[in-house]
Design a protein around this motif. Structure first.
Motif, PDB file in Angstrom:
ATOM      1  N   CYS B  14     -22.238  91.352  57.552  1.00 33.67           N
ATOM      2  CA  CYS B  14     -21.398  92.337  56.816  1.00 33.67           C
ATOM      3  C   CYS B  14     -19.918  92.041  57.018  1.00 33.67           C
ATOM      4  O   CYS B  14     -18.929  92.477  56.520  1.00 33.67           O
ATOM      5  N   PRO B  45     -21.297  95.643  65.907  1.00 36.22           N
ATOM      6  CA  PRO B  45     -21.000  96.852  65.780  1.00 36.22           C
ATOM      7  C   PRO B  45     -21.081  97.723  64.548  1.00 36.22           C
ATOM      8  O   PRO B  45     -21.282  98.927  64.481  1.00 36.22           O
ATOM      9  N   ASP B  46     -20.800  97.053  63.688  1.00 35.96           N
ATOM     10  CA  ASP B  46     -20.788  97.684  62.083  1.00 35.96           C
ATOM     11  C   ASP B  46     -22.217  97.708  61.515  1.00 35.96           C
ATOM     12  O   ASP B  46     -22.667  98.754  61.047  1.00 35.96           O
ATOM     13  N   CYS B  47     -22.938  96.683  61.301  1.00 36.27           N
ATOM     14  CA  CYS B  47     -24.088  96.473  60.249  1.00 36.27           C
ATOM     15  C   CYS B  47     -25.136  96.452  61.371  1.00 36.27           C
ATOM     16  O   CYS B  47     -26.561  96.665  60.854  1.00 36.27           O
ATOM     17  N   GLY B  48     -25.432  96.042  62.758  1.00 36.73           N
ATOM     18  CA  GLY B  48     -26.666  96.075  63.412  1.00 36.73           C
ATOM     19  C   GLY B  48     -27.186  94.691  63.503  1.00 36.73           C
ATOM     20  O   GLY B  48     -28.270  94.577  63.802  1.00 36.73           O
ATOM     21  N   ALA B  49     -26.617  93.885  62.825  1.00 34.21           N
ATOM     22  CA  ALA B  49     -27.229  92.322  62.853  1.00 34.21           C
ATOM     23  C   ALA B  49     -27.097  91.758  64.048  1.00 34.21           C
ATOM     24  O   ALA B  49     -26.517  92.214  65.111  1.00 34.21           O
TER      25      ALA B  49
END
Lengths: 404, 62
Positions: B14, B45-49
């Motif tokens: 992301c 924290p944004d996309c969980g990758a």
């Protein structure tokens, strides 16, 4: 390429090794980057209609609307990266036609480029709301340009009506609310995110939006949109008689694949450019990747079209690896994410096909992971604020299916 | 200075950026925390990758 002996390809295939990629979105850009990392030695031309160098779309509905990141910070790579890796990047360039017989593309200015391989990564466009046709002031979100225009409108802090309660509509709503706008979301179905989530998982997210001051109205069918030229803004009227007046109206009601070029070239098109599991179209040497491609669903049967960032990226990487010489299928279980009011929601597979499910955690608190099964087989995983569990469960689902 | 310069890591999914100089106070990762010191099961924290989906980038800080 040099001349070969009698075992060489027929003369008409003996074109210079050149891959032309149409579309500078994430599928096309990733295909170009991956060709180089896979050691492809031929020429690469990456052509796209958008004026900007390749950039990341996910922040458009979030940071770009909120004004917390500038356009240049979402660039995929530094400006010099493309030429440093011998990728001929031609932005602001429209492809006028593809001739699959001659294996060439014609650009809008008349220039003809021959190819050995062609990747159509033409993407998709926002579905136009019929009631909004001809009404000035209705926004759509897709490109950096459209995001910048919408951000300027939201900066006025006036009331906002978002038509469509899917992932993009809800992200726009959350961003507008964070800016201090009064926000109403109008959704035709009985719940938001109805294509992705069952009601019992969508409801806690609806509650989160209401808690944060975003009104979500479901079962609303838009009947009419009126623009007010003198006082500005629009009024959206529903078929049930209710009406919402707003300074800014945004329609986010899905996408349609950009298949005009493929169709004109005689490729098979049916809700996207029809490809096999390796991205191969009905024409030799021509591939399609990303939102524009319609592919077989190897896990669940039938055909489908991806509309999410990660899937477009993975398809771009796969098609490049195939072109570079290692036949690589498209991902069988792509995943996607959404960020709404700080909650990360992750989804893979087809939860809608499930006959049973298993919950870990507390969906009401938006802290849970859920495995969906159909007759014992995993068909999907959904997680809220549990990224590590999501990764583990998705791997489990893939291992069970023998997929990648 | 013997202290190695702080590095910047970018999520390849992301585009989220972790800057060692700034840490990630939202999750109690203090400024100056090196990438190596972040647990392997940490997620974007944004996309969980996964942490493994990040790569080191040479980027200008803003």
């Amino acid at each position: 390429m040099s001349e070969r002996g009698s075992n060489a390809w027929p003369a008409r295939f003996a074109k210079p090794e050149h891959t032309v990629i149409v579309g500078t979105g994430i599928a096309g850009a990733t295909a170009a980057l991956t060709l180089r990392t896979e050691g492809y030695q031929g020429r690469i031309t990456l052509v796209g209609a958008e004026a900007e160098v390749p950039y990341r779309r996910p922040p458009l509905s979030k940071e770009v609307l909120r004004g917390t990141v500038k356009g240049e910070r979402i660039r995929l790579k530094p400006d010099t990266y493309w030429s440093e890796h011998a990728i001929e990047l031609r932005t602001g360039t429209t492809v006028a036609a593809v001739d699959t017989g001659a294996a060439s593309v014609t650009l809008a200015d008349g220039e003809v480029l021959g190819y050995r391989n062609l990747v159509l990564a033409t993407g998709s466009s926002p579905r136009e709301l019929p009631e909004a046709v001809g009404v000035p002031g209705v926004h759509y979100l897709r490109s950096l340009r459209s995001a910048t225009t919408l951000a300027a409108a939201l900066a006025g802090r006036g009331p906002v009506t978002v038509i469509g309660g899917g992932l993009v509509g809800l992200e726009i709503a959350a961003s507008a609310r964070a800016l201090g706008c009064a926000v109403s979301v109008l959704e035709a179905a009985d719940r938001p995110m109805s294509r992705v989530l069952p009601a019992w998982l969508a409801d806690p997210l609806s509650a989160l939006h209401w808690d944060r001051g975003v009104e979500i109205h479901t079962g609303v069918t838009v009947a009419r949109i009126e623009h007010h030229p003198r006082r500005g803004g629009c009024t959206v009227s529903a078929s049930n008689g209710r009406a919402w007046s707003a300074a800014t109206v945004v329609a986010a009601v899905g996408t349609v694949p950009d298949t005009g070029l493929a169709q004109a070239a005689g490729l098979l098109v049916a809700d996207g450019i029809v490809v096999d599991e390796y991205g191969r179209t009905s024409a030799s040497g021509v591939f399609a990747a990303g939102d524009a491609a319609n592919l077989p669903d190897m896990l669940h049967g039938g055909r489908r079209r991806g509309e999410h960032w990660n899937e477009a990226m993975e398809q771009g990487a796969a098609v490049a690896t195939t072109i570079a010489g290692v036949l690589t299928p498209y991902p069988r279980l792509p995943w996607s994410w959404s960020d709404q009011h700080g909650v990360t929601i992750q989804v893979c597979g087809r939860p809608d096909l499930a006959t049973e499910h298993e919950v870990h955690g507390d969906p009401e608190a938006r802290d849970a992971s859920v495995v969906f099964r159909r007759l014992g087989r995993v068909v999907g995983v959904v997680a809220m604020s549990r990224p590590a569990e999501f990764r583990a469960l998705r791997q489990l689902a893939l291992a069970a299916e023998g997929g990648r | 200075m013997s202290q190695e310069a702080y590095k910047v890591w970018e999520c390849q999914v992301c585009g989220f950026v972790y800057d060692e100089a700034q840490g990630w106070p939202d999750e109690d990762i203090a400024p100056g925390t090196r990438w190596d010191e972040i647990p392997d099961d940490w997620s974007c924290p944004d996309c969980g990758a996964a942490k493994a989906d990040f790569v080191m980038v040479e980027t200008s800080r803003v």
